[in-house]
Design an enzyme around this catalytic site. Structure first.
Site, PDB file in Angstrom:
ATOM      1  N   GLY A  20     -66.279  -3.286 -21.878  1.00 25.58           N
ATOM      2  CA  GLY A  20     -65.176  -2.685 -21.137  1.00 25.58           C
ATOM      3  C   GLY A  20     -65.686  -1.499 -20.351  1.00 25.58           C
ATOM      4  O   GLY A  20     -66.257  -1.644 -19.279  1.00 25.58           O
ATOM      5  N   THR A  44     -73.315 -10.443 -16.761  1.00 22.83           N
ATOM      6  CA  THR A  44     -74.179  -9.381 -17.260  1.00 22.83           C
ATOM      7  C   THR A  44     -74.853  -9.826 -18.553  1.00 22.83           C
ATOM      8  O   THR A  44     -74.539 -10.887 -19.119  1.00 22.83           O
ATOM      9  CB  THR A  44     -73.381  -8.102 -17.548  1.00 22.83           C
ATOM     10  N   HIS A  97     -67.279  -8.773 -11.063  1.00 17.77           N
ATOM     11  CA  HIS A  97     -68.737  -8.621 -11.042  1.00 17.77           C
ATOM     12  C   HIS A  97     -69.441  -9.877 -11.556  1.00 17.77           C
ATOM     13  O   HIS A  97     -68.856 -10.709 -12.265  1.00 17.77           O
ATOM     14  CB  HIS A  97     -69.137  -7.431 -11.917  1.00 17.77           C
ATOM     15  N   GLU A 109     -62.933  -1.112 -16.223  1.00 14.82           N
ATOM     16  CA  GLU A 109     -62.425  -2.141 -17.110  1.00 14.82           C
ATOM     17  C   GLU A 109     -61.587  -1.535 -18.243  1.00 14.82           C
ATOM     18  O   GLU A 109     -61.618  -0.323 -18.482  1.00 14.82           O
ATOM     19  CB  GLU A 109     -63.606  -2.946 -17.674  1.00 14.82           C
ATOM     20  N   ASN A 158     -72.222 -10.169 -21.156  1.00 12.79           N
ATOM     21  CA  ASN A 158     -71.480 -11.418 -20.963  1.00 12.79           C
ATOM     22  C   ASN A 158     -72.247 -12.586 -21.570  1.00 12.79           C
ATOM     23  O   ASN A 158     -71.690 -13.426 -22.280  1.00 12.79           O
ATOM     24  CB  ASN A 158     -71.251 -11.693 -19.477  1.00 12.79           C
ATOM     25  N   ARG A 216     -72.474  -2.634 -12.983  1.00 12.64           N
ATOM     26  CA  ARG A 216     -72.394  -4.072 -12.727  1.00 12.64           C
ATOM     27  C   ARG A 216     -71.465  -4.384 -11.563  1.00 12.64           C
ATOM     28  O   ARG A 216     -71.697  -5.322 -10.794  1.00 12.64           O
ATOM     29  CB  ARG A 216     -71.934  -4.805 -13.990  1.00 12.64           C
TER      30      ARG A 216
END
Length: 418
Positions: free
Chosen positions: A23, A13, A10, A83, A16, A59
């Site tokens: 996760g 975000t 993805h 994730e 991020n 996402r």
């Protein structure tokens, strides 16, 4: 049986960007993340996906939708593509609890904070991918949108690549091993998994060459009312005559044993009706394709040919109709190339494809693909006592790895070699 997979992480975000652990928790993509997803879409534009799967995280779903925009492929939300579960560390910054985090990441085990274990993640990745592979058919091209840790585990456990050593080397060069929006290609052939290319930024991704042969069966529609009265018939339309229906049925008869996998038809009713008659034996979805429509003759549509013989011939030789509201040669050429490119991209290796279209379109295909001059073609066919483009006629050609070859020029159904 071979299936090709294209796994995309993805886009970036909010978590991020802020350095927070993400996760099974989620956060929206940033503007940069959306651009990364768009770049992945552009990098994958040459690939026709037969199936698409996404993690349930928004996402990932949003990234997948950007990649699939304009496609009719249904996105399958697969819960097991989520994730790694980081337990109580979800949402915390990477700079928090550095020692504990370092230890957990070193062994990929977060069970001490109610997260996922390495063993469980390995089983989940393997079982998820094997289940997806079982749903696929030979030659399928599959889009997967998931996450960084999922991808690392997939590379390590399923593709048998030393991702840990690769990651250490990448860190020395300040390189992100699994970049946001990054693309990885791998395959499964008769149960054997193979890494084709490691994750790379969309701008650096180059899909592996797809060796492919596609067999084409091109049918001109049956005789129409305007054909019978010798009227020009491009984007205007008229119904099939009883003779035209019989010609379409004759084409259907000789093609009854061909294992057709796709049927594309011009959107003009005369071609569509011809396709329907042929399809009675095959029962496939007929795909409407404006790219297969006849040349647009503009103001000359509907005129009686005998009244404009020399003028029409002159215009046919150069396909100059744009000055009377129609198309020009360059437009027709590009339309043919774009249409065939789309159809080839969609087809799988060794599939048979039926195209139902028109006479002048056929003549332009001969020129565009094979360099055959229109007048020369007519002279040669007449010298052989053959029709140049009979109604209901069948023309066959083959595409192989970027090249087209003629199998048989257009002949009436009764002369077609089954």
């Amino acid at each position: 049986m071979e299936v090709k997979f294209y796994l995309v992480r993805h886009g970036e975000t909010v978590f991020n960007r802020k350095g927070r652990i993400q996760g099974v928790s989620d956060s929206p993509m940033t503007p940069k993340g959306i651009k990364q997803a768009e770049a992945a879409s552009e990098a994958l534009a040459s690939i026709h996906f037969d199936r698409a799967y996404s993690s349930p995280s928004e996402r990932a779903i949003d990234t997948a939708k950007i990649i699939l925009e304009g496609s009719d492929i249904q996105l399958d939300i697969n819960e097991n593509l989520h994730e790694f579960d980081f337990g109580r560390y979800e949402g915390t910054r990477f700079t928090s609890h550095p020692d504990e985090l370092r230890n957990c990441f070193a062994i990929n085990d977060f069970s001490s904070v109610d997260g996922e274990t390495r063993a469980r993640m390995e089983v989940r990745v393997r079982e998820t991918m094997q289940a997806i592979a079982r749903e696929c058919e030979d030659g399928d091209r599959v889009l997967l949108v998931s996450h960084g840790m999922f991808e690392i585990f997939l590379i390590r456990t399923l593709l048998d690549f030393d991702i840990d050593a690769y990651q250490k080397e990448a860190e020395k060069n300040n390189k992100n091993v699994i970049p946001n929006g990054g693309i990885m290609e791998f395959s499964c052939t008769d149960g054997e998994w193979k890494l084709v290319s490691l994750p790379s930024e969309p701008e650096q991704f180059k899909p592996s060459a797809e060796n492919k042969t596609v067999h084409f069966y091109y049918v001109r529609h049956g005789e129409t009312l305007f054909n019978m009265f010798n009227r020009m018939q491009g984007w205007c339309d008229s119904p099939l005559t009883p003779n035209g229906i019989a010609q379409a049925k004759a084409a259907a008869h000789v093609l009854r044993h061909v294992d057709l996998r796709h049927i594309y038809s011009s959107t003009s009713s005369r071609a569509w009706r011809t396709a329907q008659i042929i399809n009675e034996k095959h029962r496939l979805e007929i795909k409407p394709c404006k790219g297969l429509k006849e040349v647009n003759f503009g103001d000359f549509d509907g005129v009686v040919r005998d009244s404009w013989t020399n003028e029409i011939h002159r215009r046919h030789m150069t396909e100059t109709w744009d000055d009377v509201g129609g198309e020009n040669e360059a437009q027709v050429r590009q339309r043919i190339l774009d249409t065939l490119d789309m159809i080839v991209k969609t087809a799988k290796n060794n599939e048979n494809v039926l195209l139902v279209s028109h006479g002048t379109y056929y003549l332009n295909m001969l020129k565009v693909l094979f360099g055959i001059d229109r007048d020369q073609y007519f002279v040669e066919r007449m010298s052989q006592g053959m029709q140049a483009m009979p109604n209901g006629g069948i023309f066959t050609f083959t595409y192989t790895n970027g090249s087209y070859v003629i199998d048989e020029l257009m002949v009436p159904p009764e002369e077609f070699k089954e």
